[in-house]
Design a protein around this motif. Structure first.
Motif, PDB file in Angstrom:
ATOM      1  N   ALA A   8      60.695 -50.657 103.893  1.00 32.55           N
ATOM      2  CA  ALA A   8      60.870 -51.405 102.649  1.00 32.55           C
ATOM      3  C   ALA A   8      59.556 -51.613 101.905  1.00 32.55           C
ATOM      4  CB  ALA A   8      61.517 -52.763 102.944  1.00 32.55           C
ATOM      5  N   LYS A   9      58.424 -51.483 102.611  1.00 26.72           N
ATOM      6  CA  LYS A   9      57.117 -51.689 101.994  1.00 26.72           C
ATOM      7  C   LYS A   9      56.427 -50.378 101.610  1.00 26.72           C
ATOM      8  CE  LYS A   9      56.396 -55.737 104.973  1.00 26.72           C
ATOM      9  NZ  LYS A   9      55.591 -56.266 106.116  1.00 26.72           N
ATOM     10  N   ALA A  10      56.987 -49.257 102.029  1.00 22.13           N
ATOM     11  CA  ALA A  10      56.318 -47.967 101.868  1.00 22.13           C
ATOM     12  C   ALA A  10      56.207 -47.568 100.400  1.00 22.13           C
ATOM     13  CB  ALA A  10      57.057 -46.886 102.649  1.00 22.13           C
ATOM     14  N   ALA A  11      55.095 -46.907 100.085  1.00 24.71           N
ATOM     15  CA  ALA A  11      54.909 -46.338  98.744  1.00 24.71           C
ATOM     16  C   ALA A  11      55.400 -44.896  98.707  1.00 24.71           C
ATOM     17  CB  ALA A  11      53.437 -46.399  98.353  1.00 24.71           C
ATOM     18  N   TYR A  12      55.428 -44.233  99.876  1.00 25.75           N
ATOM     19  CA  TYR A  12      55.853 -42.831  99.955  1.00 25.75           C
ATOM     20  C   TYR A  12      56.570 -42.623 101.281  1.00 25.75           C
ATOM     21  CZ  TYR A  12      55.581 -37.714 100.118  1.00 25.75           C
ATOM     22  OH  TYR A  12      55.883 -36.380 100.201  1.00 25.75           O
ATOM     23  N   ILE A  13      57.760 -42.042 101.218  1.00 22.35           N
ATOM     24  CA  ILE A  13      58.553 -41.750 102.405  1.00 22.35           C
ATOM     25  C   ILE A  13      58.801 -40.256 102.467  1.00 22.35           C
ATOM     26  CG2 ILE A  13      60.780 -42.086 103.560  1.00 22.35           C
ATOM     27  CD1 ILE A  13      61.021 -44.749 102.036  1.00 22.35           C
ATOM     28  N   SER A  14      58.491 -39.660 103.600  1.00 20.39           N
ATOM     29  CA  SER A  14      58.852 -38.254 103.803  1.00 20.39           C
ATOM     30  C   SER A  14      59.613 -38.153 105.116  1.00 20.39           C
ATOM     31  CB  SER A  14      57.618 -37.352 103.819  1.00 20.39           C
ATOM     32  OG  SER A  14      56.687 -37.766 104.792  1.00 20.39           O
ATOM     33  N   THR A  15      60.645 -37.316 105.127  1.00 20.88           N
ATOM     34  CA  THR A  15      61.478 -37.216 106.312  1.00 20.88           C
ATOM     35  C   THR A  15      61.960 -35.790 106.507  1.00 20.88           C
ATOM     36  OG1 THR A  15      63.511 -38.030 107.386  1.00 20.88           O
ATOM     37  CG2 THR A  15      63.547 -37.864 104.989  1.00 20.88           C
ATOM     38  N   TYR A  16      62.035 -35.373 107.770  1.00 24.76           N
ATOM     39  CA  TYR A  16      62.726 -34.136 108.127  1.00 24.76           C
ATOM     40  C   TYR A  16      63.908 -34.522 108.996  1.00 24.76           C
ATOM     41  CZ  TYR A  16      64.173 -30.086 110.764  1.00 24.76           C
ATOM     42  OH  TYR A  16      64.952 -29.127 111.362  1.00 24.76           O
ATOM     43  N   GLN A  17      65.100 -34.065 108.621  1.00 24.98           N
ATOM     44  CA  GLN A  17      66.312 -34.395 109.361  1.00 24.98           C
ATOM     45  C   GLN A  17      67.007 -33.129 109.828  1.00 24.98           C
ATOM     46  OE1 GLN A  17      67.448 -37.527 110.210  1.00 24.98           O
ATOM     47  NE2 GLN A  17      65.479 -38.242 109.390  1.00 24.98           N
ATOM     48  N   ALA A  18      67.187 -33.021 111.138  1.00 29.88           N
ATOM     49  CA  ALA A  18      67.769 -31.814 111.722  1.00 29.88           C
ATOM     50  C   ALA A  18      69.271 -31.928 111.970  1.00 29.88           C
ATOM     51  CB  ALA A  18      67.073 -31.497 113.045  1.00 29.88           C
ATOM     52  N   GLN A  19      69.795 -33.169 112.046  1.00 26.52           N
ATOM     53  CA  GLN A  19      71.184 -33.359 112.443  1.00 26.52           C
ATOM     54  C   GLN A  19      72.063 -33.949 111.349  1.00 26.52           C
ATOM     55  OE1 GLN A  19      72.483 -32.387 115.303  1.00 26.52           O
ATOM     56  NE2 GLN A  19      70.583 -31.746 116.274  1.00 26.52           N
ATOM     57  N   ILE A  71      64.412 -33.160  97.309  1.00 30.67           N
ATOM     58  CA  ILE A  71      65.187 -32.736  98.471  1.00 30.67           C
ATOM     59  C   ILE A  71      65.029 -31.234  98.629  1.00 30.67           C
ATOM     60  CG2 ILE A  71      67.493 -32.534  99.477  1.00 30.67           C
ATOM     61  CD1 ILE A  71      68.260 -35.077  97.928  1.00 30.67           C
ATOM     62  N   GLN A  72      64.662 -30.813  99.840  1.00 29.22           N
ATOM     63  CA  GLN A  72      64.579 -29.399 100.160  1.00 29.22           C
ATOM     64  C   GLN A  72      65.483 -29.091 101.345  1.00 29.22           C
ATOM     65  OE1 GLN A  72      59.999 -29.234 100.232  1.00 29.22           O
ATOM     66  NE2 GLN A  72      60.588 -27.106  99.773  1.00 29.22           N
ATOM     67  N   VAL A  73      66.010 -27.885 101.361  1.00 27.21           N
ATOM     68  CA  VAL A  73      66.832 -27.417 102.476  1.00 27.21           C
ATOM     69  C   VAL A  73      66.012 -26.418 103.290  1.00 27.21           C
ATOM     70  CG1 VAL A  73      68.888 -26.122 103.142  1.00 27.21           C
ATOM     71  CG2 VAL A  73      69.000 -27.786 101.252  1.00 27.21           C
ATOM     72  N   LEU A  74      65.960 -26.640 104.594  1.00 26.93           N
ATOM     73  CA  LEU A  74      65.337 -25.676 105.500  1.00 26.93           C
ATOM     74  C   LEU A  74      66.428 -24.704 105.919  1.00 26.93           C
ATOM     75  CD1 LEU A  74      62.680 -25.005 107.028  1.00 26.93           C
ATOM     76  CD2 LEU A  74      63.632 -26.286 108.957  1.00 26.93           C
ATOM     77  N   PRO A  75      66.408 -23.468 105.423  1.00 28.49           N
ATOM     78  CA  PRO A  75      67.551 -22.577 105.614  1.00 28.49           C
ATOM     79  C   PRO A  75      67.616 -21.978 107.014  1.00 28.49           C
ATOM     80  CG  PRO A  75      65.813 -21.413 104.467  1.00 28.49           C
ATOM     81  CD  PRO A  75      65.334 -22.840 104.628  1.00 28.49           C
ATOM     82  N   PHE A  76      68.814 -21.546 107.383  1.00 25.35           N
ATOM     83  CA  PHE A  76      68.994 -20.891 108.675  1.00 25.35           C
ATOM     84  C   PHE A  76      68.067 -19.694 108.831  1.00 25.35           C
ATOM     85  CE2 PHE A  76      73.562 -22.548 108.433  1.00 25.35           C
ATOM     86  CZ  PHE A  76      73.300 -23.597 109.289  1.00 25.35           C
ATOM     87  N   GLU A  77      67.852 -18.970 107.733  1.00 22.56           N
ATOM     88  CA  GLU A  77      67.056 -17.750 107.832  1.00 22.56           C
ATOM     89  C   GLU A  77      65.586 -18.018 108.135  1.00 22.56           C
ATOM     90  OE1 GLU A  77      67.923 -18.273 103.295  1.00 22.56           O
ATOM     91  OE2 GLU A  77      68.973 -18.587 105.196  1.00 22.56           O
ATOM     92  N   ALA A  78      65.173 -19.301 108.106  1.00 25.33           N
ATOM     93  CA  ALA A  78      63.788 -19.629 108.459  1.00 25.33           C
ATOM     94  C   ALA A  78      63.524 -19.380 109.941  1.00 25.33           C
ATOM     95  CB  ALA A  78      63.479 -21.090 108.106  1.00 25.33           C
ATOM     96  N   GLY A  79      64.580 -19.371 110.747  1.00 24.50           N
ATOM     97  CA  GLY A  79      64.396 -19.140 112.178  1.00 24.50           C
ATOM     98  C   GLY A  79      63.618 -20.256 112.844  1.00 24.50           C
ATOM     99  N   GLU A  80      62.687 -19.889 113.738  1.00 23.64           N
ATOM    100  CA  GLU A  80      61.875 -20.918 114.391  1.00 23.64           C
ATOM    101  C   GLU A  80      60.967 -21.568 113.346  1.00 23.64           C
ATOM    102  OE1 GLU A  80      59.674 -16.987 114.900  1.00 23.64           O
ATOM    103  OE2 GLU A  80      61.742 -17.721 114.967  1.00 23.64           O
ATOM    104  N   HIS A  81      60.730 -22.863 113.525  1.00 26.33           N
ATOM    105  CA  HIS A  81      59.936 -23.575 112.521  1.00 26.33           C
ATOM    106  C   HIS A  81      59.115 -24.676 113.181  1.00 26.33           C
ATOM    107  CE1 HIS A  81      62.780 -26.951 112.681  1.00 26.33           C
ATOM    108  NE2 HIS A  81      63.750 -26.053 112.625  1.00 26.33           N
ATOM    109  N   ALA A  82      58.391 -25.449 112.375  1.00 23.58           N
ATOM    110  CA  ALA A  82      57.378 -26.373 112.888  1.00 23.58           C
ATOM    111  C   ALA A  82      57.931 -27.640 113.515  1.00 23.58           C
ATOM    112  CB  ALA A  82      56.409 -26.754 111.759  1.00 23.58           C
ATOM    113  N   LEU A 108      66.047 -31.295 104.699  1.00 27.54           N
ATOM    114  CA  LEU A 108      67.255 -31.293 105.520  1.00 27.54           C
ATOM    115  C   LEU A 108      67.480 -29.900 106.089  1.00 27.54           C
ATOM    116  CD1 LEU A 108      69.682 -33.204 103.106  1.00 27.54           C
ATOM    117  CD2 LEU A 108      68.187 -34.181 104.865  1.00 27.54           C
ATOM    118  N   ASP A 109      67.658 -29.827 107.394  1.00 26.26           N
ATOM    119  CA  ASP A 109      68.047 -28.556 107.985  1.00 26.26           C
ATOM    120  C   ASP A 109      69.389 -28.135 107.387  1.00 26.26           C
ATOM    121  OD1 ASP A 109      69.304 -26.715 110.146  1.00 26.26           O
ATOM    122  OD2 ASP A 109      67.205 -26.939 110.770  1.00 26.26           O
TER     123      ASP A 109
END
Length: 274
Positions: free
Chosen positions: A98-109, A192-203, A159-160
């Motif tokens: 609630a106090k953050a100025a910038y939120i970044s998230t990666y969600q796999a599920q 919002i970005q989508v991490l596509p299936f074709e990316a394969g293995e990732h970070a 988002l994956d």
């Protein structure tokens, strides 16, 4: 019949809210059914909230303030009440979020909690078999209010692609959820970005994580396991997470391509059925 159960207002924010509602109502000389009639609900609901058997909503609180002339008292209290419904281990993160100025998230599920529709959130939360699903759901919806501020935090969600396909809540729920993601893509403070299936293995094959940045406090990395969450400001962890997130951003579809991918999945997988 009016419920006159004795309450300890110091027991919890919910108990304080209930006790204050009873006190203010009685000060106005109103019974539970009378107040219910004014704010378009049942007297039974008033009694259940006064005795902590039901969680008040923000809409309920605003109507009570208007009816009793309490100058926003219950609208302010309900935030504390709903925050208290979150799991104890999650509350520190919610406070920092609630106090953050910038939120970044990666969600796999699943879709990130701040971006979920109410019905999608209900389906996600139900998987944990909670004792009070409605309380948890109300608390999650309350968290989303930070995105409605006049000056919300900047937010970036990756988002994956699997998130788009996983049919949580059913066909209609998923269609509405993907539409909400498309709606958010038009906001200048949300990407919002989508991490596509074709990316394969990732970070971040190891799983989801969030980063919070602040104007005056150290950056935080947050992860969850099956049981609880873990928050750290360790500089090495923060640096490693930032590097991984940069790789995810570079690997993911562009914002414009992501909008197109979400739209395609919404129509092909969750389009209107005959």
């Amino acid at each position: 019949m009016a419920n006159i159960q004795t309450l300890d207002p110091d027991a919890s924010p919910l108990a304080y809210y209930g006790g204050e509602l009873r006190r203010q109502r009685e000060a106005q000389g109103l019974t539970q059914p009378q107040l219910g009639a004014i704010i378009f609900c049942t007297g039974s609901l008033i009694g259940q909230i006064e005795t902590t058997k039901k969680i008040p909503t923000r809409d309920f609180s605003e109507r009570v303030d208007a009816a009793l002339g309490t100058d926003g008292t219950f609208s302010r209290l309900v935030g504390l009440v709903l925050r208290s419904q979150l799991p104890t281990w999650f509350q520190p993160y919610a406070d920092m979020e609630a106090k953050a100025a910038y939120i970044s998230t990666y969600q796999a599920q699943v879709v990130y909690g701040l971006l979920q529709t109410e019905e999608y959130a209900r389906a996600v939360l139900a998987t944990g078999m909670p004792d009070d699903l409605e309380g948890l759901l109300a608390a999650r919806m309350e968290r989303q209010r930070i995105l409605e501020r006049e000056k919300p935090p900047l937010a970036w969600a990756i988002l994956d692609e699997a998130v788009l396909y996983r049919p949580i809540g059913g066909h209609e729920v998923m269609r509405a959820q993907l539409q909400k993601l498309l709606d958010y893509s038009a906001h200048r403070w949300m990407r919002i970005q989508v991490l596509p299936f074709e990316a394969g293995e990732h970070a971040s094959l190891a799983g989801s994580f969030n980063q919070l940045r602040f104007d005056d406090d150290p950056e935080i990395v947050y992860t969850e396991d099956v049981i609880s969450g873990h928050m750290t400001a360790n500089p090495e962890t923060v640096r490693e997470a930032s590097l991984r997130y940069a790789h995810l951003q570079a690997t993911a579809l562009s914002v414009e391509e992501s909008v197109a991918r979400i739209s395609r999945v919404m129509e092909e997988r969750y389009g209107d059925r005959p």
